[in-house]
Motif scaffolding. Structure first.
Motif, short mmCIF file in Angstrom:
data_model
loop_
_atom_site.label_atom_id
_atom_site.label_comp_id
_atom_site.label_asym_id
_atom_site.label_seq_id
_atom_site.Cartn_x
_atom_site.Cartn_y
_atom_site.Cartn_z
N ASP A 62 -52.08 -11.14 -18.79
CA ASP A 62 -51.73 -11.95 -17.62
C ASP A 62 -52.06 -13.42 -17.82
O ASP A 62 -53.12 -13.78 -18.37
CB ASP A 62 -52.50 -11.46 -16.39
CG ASP A 62 -52.39 -12.44 -15.23
OD1 ASP A 62 -51.34 -12.44 -14.56
OD2 ASP A 62 -53.33 -13.24 -15.02
N HIS A 64 -51.09 -17.07 -15.19
CA HIS A 64 -50.31 -17.45 -14.00
C HIS A 64 -49.30 -18.54 -14.32
O HIS A 64 -49.56 -19.42 -15.15
CB HIS A 64 -51.23 -17.82 -12.83
CG HIS A 64 -51.98 -19.10 -12.95
ND1 HIS A 64 -51.44 -20.31 -12.59
CD2 HIS A 64 -53.26 -19.38 -13.35
CE1 HIS A 64 -52.34 -21.28 -12.77
NE2 HIS A 64 -53.45 -20.74 -13.22
N SER A 202 -47.91 -14.33 -13.59
CA SER A 202 -48.07 -14.07 -12.16
C SER A 202 -47.95 -15.34 -11.31
O SER A 202 -48.25 -16.44 -11.75
CB SER A 202 -49.42 -13.39 -11.91
OG SER A 202 -50.46 -14.08 -12.58
N SER A 212 -51.24 -11.69 -8.70
CA SER A 212 -52.06 -10.76 -9.48
C SER A 212 -52.62 -9.62 -8.61
O SER A 212 -53.05 -8.59 -9.14
CB SER A 212 -53.21 -11.50 -10.16
OG SER A 212 -54.10 -12.07 -9.21
N ALA A 226 -56.82 -11.21 -18.93
CA ALA A 226 -56.32 -12.38 -18.22
C ALA A 226 -56.61 -13.62 -19.06
O ALA A 226 -57.67 -13.72 -19.69
CB ALA A 226 -56.99 -12.52 -16.85
N ASN A 289 -57.45 -14.69 -12.14
CA ASN A 289 -56.73 -13.45 -11.83
C ASN A 289 -57.48 -12.20 -12.29
O ASN A 289 -57.20 -11.11 -11.79
CB ASN A 289 -55.35 -13.47 -12.47
CG ASN A 289 -54.35 -14.29 -11.68
OD1 ASN A 289 -54.56 -14.61 -10.51
ND2 ASN A 289 -53.25 -14.65 -12.31
N ILE A 293 -57.10 -8.33 -10.78
CA ILE A 293 -56.57 -7.28 -11.64
C ILE A 293 -57.59 -6.16 -11.80
O ILE A 293 -57.25 -4.97 -11.77
CB ILE A 293 -56.18 -7.86 -13.01
CG1 ILE A 293 -55.01 -8.83 -12.86
CG2 ILE A 293 -55.81 -6.74 -13.99
CD1 ILE A 293 -54.72 -9.65 -14.10
#
Length: 344
Positions: A62, A64, A202, A212, A226, A289, A293
């Motif tokens: 992940d 963002h 995300s 997220s 992340a 995030n 998560i």
């Protein structure tokens, strides 16, 4: 890391697209197109972009895609544009800044108003102006301005991309496009790995990590990593709270992060001679995030790797391309190691 991708060119491409929280369509479209060569691409109702390929033990990666910015709230009778924050805008950056208003018809350039020192009142030079006190000047009266600008249009500081000496890059939206770059570089190395990989870029991290919170649901993820930015040292900063640019990936250690993953990331970095630094975070949150998560579904084992960044949440953020590449190498090496352990 063997890859045909040029890190600087990748960062330029990613930072050129606009994506203020809640209005991320430009960057989502760019990413959807870029990711087609890696796997199956989808965009959910929250503007999260997913790319999935492979079978087996499931890793979620992940970063963002949204950026801080502003939103148009009003157009005054004298044609000035009033704005509010979308995310953590530093009010010290506002006065005299060049900005772009992203309208239905394209970019409208403007200047955030300021008062000449000759007209300031005593003490004004020491004040930090609040966003409610400023206006954007686009050089038009209200009648004409309303034909171009709509309430709700997003506003950003003017785009900047500058190659500094050495391997450092300055740009206005490296948070967190450099994290996306690291994951894309890692995907190049993971195309044939014997596992399932989902890249999740995300939405709305800057306004509450909304993307997220919903993105991992029904994905049946086994582990997640992340990737975000964290504090890089610059003058006036406390060295104990920052890490140095060019010294490698920042491996997170925090109560909410999976401790075994943090240890394994450190071991992987050592085994592969990948430059790394440790970022120890107290309390129960990392501010990334990873927090959301890790508590998705019935809980997901989550690690955090960060890229040191100077001047966060400003129009002149700086990262080192070597750190972006170190994060990519660490992700790739960690997943290959874990796949070997899981499939043994």
């Amino acid at each position: 890391m063997k890859t045909d991708l040029n890190t600087k060119e990748l960062l330029y491409k990613l930072t050129s697209a606009v994506g203020v929280s809640g209005a991320e369509e430009s960057i989502t479209e760019l990413l959807a197109d870029m990711l087609k060569e890696y796997g199956e691409v989808s965009i959910d109702k929250m503007n999260n972009v997913f790319c999935t390929f492979g079978e087996g033990y499931h890793f979620l990666l992940d970063a963002h895609l949204d950026e801080i910015g502003m939103i148009v709230t009003d157009i005054s009778d004298d044609g000035f544009i009033k704005i509010a924050k979308c995310g953590g805008i530093d009010s010290r950056m506002l006065l005299s800044s060049e900005v772009s208003i992203w309208t239905e018809s394209g970019e409208v350039e403007g200047i955030i108003s300021t008062i000449p020192p000759h007209l300031q009142k005593d003490g004004d030079e020491k004040k930090v102006v609040e966003i409610e006190e400023v206006s954007v000047d686009i050089g038009l009266n209200k009648e004409v301005a309303k034909k171009l600008v709509s309430l709700g249009d997003r506003v950003t500081f003017k785009r900047n991309f500058t190659q500094l000496l050495g391997t450092q890059i300055s740009a206005s939206v490296l948070d967190d496009r450099c994290g996306i770059a690291s994951i894309i570089l890692a995907l190049e190395e993971l195309k044939d790995v014997d596992a399932k990989i989902t890249a999740m870029f995300s939405s709305q991290e800057e306004t509450g990590m909304t993307g997220s919170k919903t993105g991992p649901f029904a994905k049946n993820v086994d582990e997640a990593i992340a990737v975000d930015v964290s504090f890089g040292y610059s003058p006036l900063c406390d060295k104990s709270e920052c890490k140095e640019l060019g010294k490698g990936a920042m491996i997170g250690i925090a109560p909410i992060l999976d401790n075994e993953m943090s240890k394994s990331l450190i071991e992987t970095a050592k085994e592969n001679n990948i430059p790394y630094q440790l970022e120890v975070m107290g309390g129960n949150r990392t501010g990334t995030n990873a927090d959301e998560i890790s508590i998705s579904e019935s809980g997901i084992r989550t690690g955090l790797i960060s890229i040191p960044e100077k001047y966060m949440h400003s129009p002149i953020e700086i990262v080192d391309t070597k750190d972006v590449e170190s994060v990519a190498k660490l992700i790739s090496a960690y997943i290959k190691k874990r796949v070997g352990e899981v499939n043994a």
